[in-house]
Enzyme design. Sequence first.
Site, PDB file in Angstrom:
ATOM      1  N   ASP A 198       1.263   7.848  -4.928  1.00  0.00           N
ATOM      2  CA  ASP A 198       0.313   8.903  -5.295  1.00  0.00           C
ATOM      3  C   ASP A 198       0.842  10.269  -4.891  1.00  0.00           C
ATOM      4  O   ASP A 198       0.296  11.292  -5.279  1.00  0.00           O
ATOM      5  CB  ASP A 198      -1.035   8.665  -4.602  1.00  0.00           C
ATOM      6  CG  ASP A 198      -1.890   7.664  -5.373  1.00  0.00           C
ATOM      7  OD1 ASP A 198      -1.568   7.394  -6.545  1.00  0.00           O
ATOM      8  OD2 ASP A 198      -2.867   7.159  -4.803  1.00  0.00           O
ATOM      9  N   ASP A 236      -4.494  -1.240 -11.190  1.00  0.00           N
ATOM     10  CA  ASP A 236      -4.540  -0.692  -9.833  1.00  0.00           C
ATOM     11  C   ASP A 236      -5.127  -1.703  -8.851  1.00  0.00           C
ATOM     12  O   ASP A 236      -5.764  -2.697  -9.252  1.00  0.00           O
ATOM     13  CB  ASP A 236      -5.415   0.579  -9.847  1.00  0.00           C
ATOM     14  CG  ASP A 236      -4.952   1.617  -8.846  1.00  0.00           C
ATOM     15  OD1 ASP A 236      -4.294   1.241  -7.859  1.00  0.00           O
ATOM     16  OD2 ASP A 236      -5.262   2.799  -9.052  1.00  0.00           O
TER      17      ASP A 236
HETATM   18  C1  GLA Z   1      -5.216   5.090  -7.070  1.00  0.00           C
HETATM   19  C2  GLA Z   1      -4.011   5.364  -7.951  1.00  0.00           C
HETATM   20  C3  GLA Z   1      -4.176   6.712  -8.622  1.00  0.00           C
HETATM   21  C4  GLA Z   1      -5.451   6.720  -9.431  1.00  0.00           C
HETATM   22  C5  GLA Z   1      -6.639   6.377  -8.536  1.00  0.00           C
HETATM   23  C6  GLA Z   1      -7.906   6.188  -9.333  1.00  0.00           C
HETATM   24  O1  GLA Z   1      -5.227   5.943  -5.974  1.00  0.00           O
HETATM   25  O2  GLA Z   1      -2.840   5.309  -7.211  1.00  0.00           O
HETATM   26  O3  GLA Z   1      -3.068   6.992  -9.448  1.00  0.00           O
HETATM   27  O4  GLA Z   1      -5.350   5.798 -10.480  1.00  0.00           O
HETATM   28  O5  GLA Z   1      -6.412   5.176  -7.810  1.00  0.00           O
HETATM   29  O6  GLA Z   1      -8.964   5.866  -8.551  1.00  0.00           O
END
Ligand code: GLA
Length: 759
Positions: free
Chosen positions: A549, A479
Amino acid sequence: MLISVSPNAETFHLRNRFFSYIMTVMENGQMENLYFGKAVHERPSFAYLHEEGLHGMSAFNAPEPSRLCLSFARQEYPSYGTSDFRCPAFEIEQRNGSRISAFKFRSYEIIPGKPSLAPLPAATMESDAEGETLILKLADDATDMTLYLFYTIYADLPILTRSAKFELNGGTPVTLTRALSMSLDLPDMAYEMMTFTGAWGRERSVRTRKLDHGVQANFSMRGSSSAEMNPFFILKRPETTEHQGEALGFNIVYSGSHLGQVECTSDGTTRVLTGIHPDNFSWRLTPGESFQTPEAILGYSGDGLNGLSRAFHDLIRTRIVRGVWRDRPRPILLNNWEATGMNFDEALILKIAEKAKDVGVELFVLDDGWFGARNDEHAGLGDWVANTDKLPGGIKGLSEKIEAMGLKFGLWIEPEMVNKDSDLYRAHPDWILSAPNRFQSHGRFQYVLDFSRKEVVDQVHSQIAKVIREAKISYIKWDSNRYITECYSNGSAPEDQGKTFHKHILGIYDLYTRLTTEFPEILFESCSSGGARYDLGMLCFAPQTWTSDNTDGYERQRIQYGTSYGYPLSSIGAHVSAVPNHQTGRLVPLSTRANVAYFGTFGYELDLNRLSADEIEKVKDQVKFMKANRELIHRGDFYRLISPFEGNETGWIVVGKDKKKALAGFYQCLNNANAGWLRFRLAGLDPNRKYRVALRVDVDPRYLAPFIPGLDRLLATLNQSAELYGDELMYAGLPLNRMLFVIQGCDFTSLLIELEAIE
Ligand code: GLA
């Protein structure tokens, strides 16, 4: 032979069965583009395509009486200020203050295959027989510099790759203040530009604009390819549709700030530029040093936008994505993020994983919150050691327990970031990108580690590699949850600060290279607050990208539809999540959530223990369905049929390369009272083959009441399958009774159509 050279060694014709790309040396020694379009015959000279005339207020760049005005010449890799007043591909600031340069053709080389651009990632070839590369060597005597222009043509793909490399041979240092990957001059401006713009939660929405005089740009200055403007863009003819007409696609194999710019002159010509964004970029070269630009990818289609997408899909699936996971079936996963956030312990995780195993899921992914003092967003990033309050046996212990259940184990990391509340930051406060004596902007309470410094990459690498070595890890979700501000490296000299953004990206590629080399069996999925770094650079290391997301089953149709223009389904991370949806509050039926997520790399983003027994049965069926169809979905040809950006419905189909099997998805946003039939016209099938057609619809039993007229007949047809020719399905279309959506009992319903050739 894919590249022909004229007898005087001055005209180059790159040609495969899809397109021709022709260029020549101009009177002043610089390179000119003569044509890029549908393949044409080879001939000894294409000089007739050179256009030159008398224009008022012109300056000429060859000895009198020459009429060579560079403003009107279609150049290969132009500079500014020597009779061309358009935006240039590059600029070199010299010791004497001059920014004028003139690279003249010296020689060329044609090599089989494609040279590596390492440490930059680039498209590959598996064997030298797949294509050829033309390397043009140009020289600028006043600076003692050499410029190499690379052109690779694939025999079986409508794709051309380009890049440039500058070398300073001797003399005094120079600074590149702009070094784009390619420039393409086109003779007219009858195009529409399609871009894929957005933001967190609504990535890659389709925008289309008519080109006009002046500059139209698609760019990111965020130190990342960004959710706001994806580096992929298209120029299409106004009459081009999904199924027919000409379209050109442009992308770069890069994950940092980028510029894709289209400039139309008042004379009606078009210049396309793409590469590293020149703002906040400068690269000082001392004698003996060189600079290689990232690779640009050009796609050509004479078969509409779907044809262009298929060109990019095929290239990405087979020659951008690499490693063992390129061709393996992608595991169906369950990720705990939307189920627990950071609030979990081992017992809860095991309970969620057990249920996942029950329904047939293959991989459990532990998301954010497992390390350091990470209980919320304020602390822990940078300390890649398991939090033993939550996980007493560490990642090793948990991963062994998950494997013992018969599941694979995956782990979330965010290696480029640090919280100030972390041991790493306390030990090395100067390791973040930050300008001296300036406020340090924060995002999600975190800061960006300075990956332009090798010692920072080394430290993060050693921590993460240790966790991976000790545990049983099959998958990593990588990420990156903020963009870069105050891009200044405390490890570099003042005169090299213009390199920081790019060196930081090279540092990310370095860490990816080390981890993918040491752990070749691990499947990587890249992520950046969802899909904020969905680009070809990342796809060279991580075959999958977490697309957004936003897991809402309706909005995901738009996000995945927009993403599909430039990227294949095998790269589109797509999961079923709980309702009400966490991002939109919307209630989309479980069947539609799955019907959308199937067209990607499938998984779940919820706690299955919270579903009813009936829903669990449906989930089991979904997992079984995806296992049976993932090969088709991830390797077949994808066609967009109905755009969610234009109306109430979405339609798409994926057809196996051999055209024996296909799967279409049809989605309706809102139900309409008393709505009639609709014709769903498919694409990509073999017109002469007969297919068995079966509908997959999830009917809500509450709506099986006899008072809906004609329902019995409709339901009776649901379980029957028809046998129809491909031409009927594509041209006459499949008549769908809109009651099929009403009887599903709510809005945001959908159905799938399974097709199998029977003769
Ligand atoms: C980001 C990712 C999510 C999750 C969060 C964790 O927003 O896109 O899928 O992994 O971080 O903090």
